[in-house]
Design an enzyme around this catalytic site. Structure first.
Site, mmCIF file in Angstrom:
data_model
loop_
_atom_site.group_PDB
_atom_site.id
_atom_site.type_symbol
_atom_site.label_atom_id
_atom_site.label_comp_id
_atom_site.label_asym_id
_atom_site.label_seq_id
_atom_site.Cartn_x
_atom_site.Cartn_y
_atom_site.Cartn_z
ATOM 1 N N HIS B 200 0.809 -1.227 0.000
ATOM 2 C CA HIS B 200 0.000 0.000 0.000
ATOM 3 C C HIS B 200 0.843 1.279 0.000
ATOM 4 O O HIS B 200 0.309 2.377 -0.087
ATOM 5 C CB HIS B 200 -1.011 -0.004 1.148
ATOM 6 C CG HIS B 200 -0.450 0.314 2.497
ATOM 7 N ND1 HIS B 200 -0.616 1.543 3.089
ATOM 8 C CD2 HIS B 200 0.282 -0.423 3.347
ATOM 9 C CE1 HIS B 200 -0.027 1.531 4.267
ATOM 10 N NE2 HIS B 200 0.528 0.350 4.456
ATOM 11 N N CYS B 323 0.506 14.789 20.341
ATOM 12 C CA CYS B 323 -0.942 14.670 20.245
ATOM 13 C C CYS B 323 -1.367 13.759 19.114
ATOM 14 O O CYS B 323 -2.427 13.164 19.166
ATOM 15 C CB CYS B 323 -1.570 16.038 20.048
ATOM 16 S SG CYS B 323 -1.761 16.873 21.611
#
Lengths: 125, 394
Positions: B200, B323
């Protein structure tokens, strides 16, 4: 599924009360750059009522949204009410935060409390 | 939408989709079955093996199909660790900025008693072959160094490292997930014993990849069961995925040099444009990096908010901020090249490809400039930096 609620995204995209109050009666700064979140709150207080509040934040989307929501929750409130602000109230008002982002609401609570402490100290001295 | 996150995954090509659907519709038999319908699937499988082997200069019998790059990395490392252990060789050399599929496997091996030396990747994000040589010991059973880094795109001197390993008779594995289909990869030139790749990342389907293991390399099974993949990887083969992977790779390699040249020009324009943002820096060496990779740090802002606002502008990118990684620490790659936490949180990775137009590049530059400026406008760190209360790092 989106990462954040619509409310979080709204407060992140259009944060309320952004900026600085030059003659603030109370200023609070929490967090550190190492962890990736810093919040700074500025309060303008008259007759023990929060007349104006502004914030600056370095952080992720939920940190910015939490700061924005926290300022909305205390604006126009008596100091005694603002002191009762909890991180839970901030998160709930945002229609929830992902578990690993709850610390952003904690930081918002701490930033407000720190600014209120600063106000009290200034008043006493 | 401007898709600039090709290092995360690429859009599957038309040819790959057509190959997959035709195999699913027509050649859906089990390659292990003896009747003609099954044997046709077997033929497709072996054709794919030949096609892939040809693409990287290997022999078909040296290609093992896996579920992707992570499995290939795991199997390569586990295999050499098992061989090493038999001979009492329990030391592995790798680098500080490998993919987690490698680093976490090494961590697990450390718990089993192996010792791991991670060589420095320095400010430029490049391993120094002499330092790999210095790290080698009599009990080293494996050297595993990635071909090109997935975050900052820096290409490693793997041919030199391969030469050193060969001289010392130590198996050499490379995680080539970001390289295969993007830059020339030849197992003979690289002197690899093992190489991992994932479909991929080169416009093939997800959930399929391969492990190259040269002659004489003894593999250990991660999955026990049937005798598929010469007994080294059990489970009925993902024939549609494997056939599509082979077609996607051939397609990716057609006119590779021209594609690479065109893409490098766009990449360099992107770097030049983003450099105009003050107090920013490119991560990793400017030269010798993957043709589509751009990675910057912007001081005074945080990466996740940058990504969300770029998403609002229709730009897909990624960041090495804490984050976005789901941990408290920013990207280990950025820390490995010496970026401090404060700055590493403000990183942006753009990985462009053929489909990214010159106009897209200009849109990205304009958008990043706008968003960085906006986020800085209410960043307390930025205010302190501008007011001289803190010193600029970048």
């Amino acid at each position: 599924m989106a990462l954040y609620s619509e409310k979080v995204m709204d407060h992140f995209r259009n944060p309320r009360n952004v900026g600085v109050i030059e003659d603030a009666d109370g200023i609070g700064e929490v967090g550190n750059a190492k962890c990736g979140d810093i919040m700074k709150m500025y309060l303008k207080i008259e007759d023990d009522v929060i007349r104006d509040v502004k914030f600056e934040t370095f952080g992720c989307g939920s940190a910015i949204a939490s700061s924005s929501m926290a300022t909305e929750l205390i604006k126009g409130q008596p100091v005694s009410e603002a002191m009762k602000l909890t991180n839970k109230a901030v998160a709930e008002a945002l229609d929830g935060l992902p578990d690993y982002k709850m610390h952003c609401s904690v930081l918002a609570e701490e930033a407000i409390q720190s600014a209120l402490d600063d106000y009290r100290k200034k008043k006493e001295s | 939408m401007i898709y600039a996150d090709n290092a995360a995954t690429t859009k599957i090509s038309e040819t790959a989709i057509k190959t997959m659907t035709s195999v699913m519709e027509e050649t859906w038999g089990n390659p292990s079955s003896l009747y003609a319908h099954g044997q046709r699937a077997k033929e497709l499988l072996e054709e794919a093996r030949e096609e892939i082997a040809r693409a990287i200069g290997a022999e078909p019998r040296e290609i093992y199909f896996t579920s992707g790059g992570s499995e290939a990395d795991n199997q390569a490392i586990r295999s050499m660790a098992a061989q090493g252990k038999k001979k009492g060789k329990m030391h592995i050399v790798s680098s500080a900025f490998e993919h987690h599929a490698v680093l976490h496997t090494l961590k697990a091996l450390e718990k089993e008693g192996f010792e791991v030396t991670l060589v420095d990747v320095h400010e430029k994000g490049v391993v120094v072959p002499e330092e790999v040589e210095e790290a080698l010991r009599d009990d080293t059973c494996l050297v595993t160094i990635m071909f090109a880094n997935n975050e900052i795109g820096t290409i490693q001197p793997i041919a030199e490292i391969g030469e050193i390993c060969k001289k010392r008779g130590i198996p050499f594995h490379t995680d080539a997930v970001q390289a295969v289909g993007h830059i020339p990869v030849n197992v003979k030139d690289g002197k690899f014993d093992l190489l991992s790749a994932s479909a991929h990342k080169f416009h093939g389907p997800k959930g399929v990849g391969f492990l190259y293991a040269g002659k004489g390399v003894r593999l250990t099974n991660l999955i026990e069961g049937g005798a598929q993949e010469r007994g080294k990887r059990a489970g009925t083969e993902n024939v549609p995925g494997i056939a599509a992977m082979a077609k996607a790779l051939t397609e990716a390699l057609e006119g590779l040099e021209e594609k690479r040249e065109r893409l490098t020009k766009k990449r360099d324009r992107l770097i030049e444009g983003l450099k105009e943002i003050e107090h920013s820096a490119l991560n990793g060496a400017a030269d010798n990096r993957l043709p589509g990779n751009v990675n910057f740090c912007f001081e005074g802002i945080e990466g996740e908010s940058l990504l969300l606002l770029l998403d609002d502008k229709g730009i897909c990118a990624s960041s090495g901020s804490a984050c976005t990684s789901g941990s408290l620490d920013p990207s280990h790659v950025l820390l490995a090249i010496g970026r401090v936490h404060d700055v590493a949180h403000g990183s942006l990775r753009l990985s462009i490809d053929e489909e990214t137009s010159d106009e897209d590049v200009e849109t990205i530059i304009r958008s990043v400039k706008e968003v960085v400026e906006y986020l800085r406008s209410f960043s307390p760190i930025w205010r302190d930096l501008v007011n001289g209360k803190k010193e600029f790092i970048l």
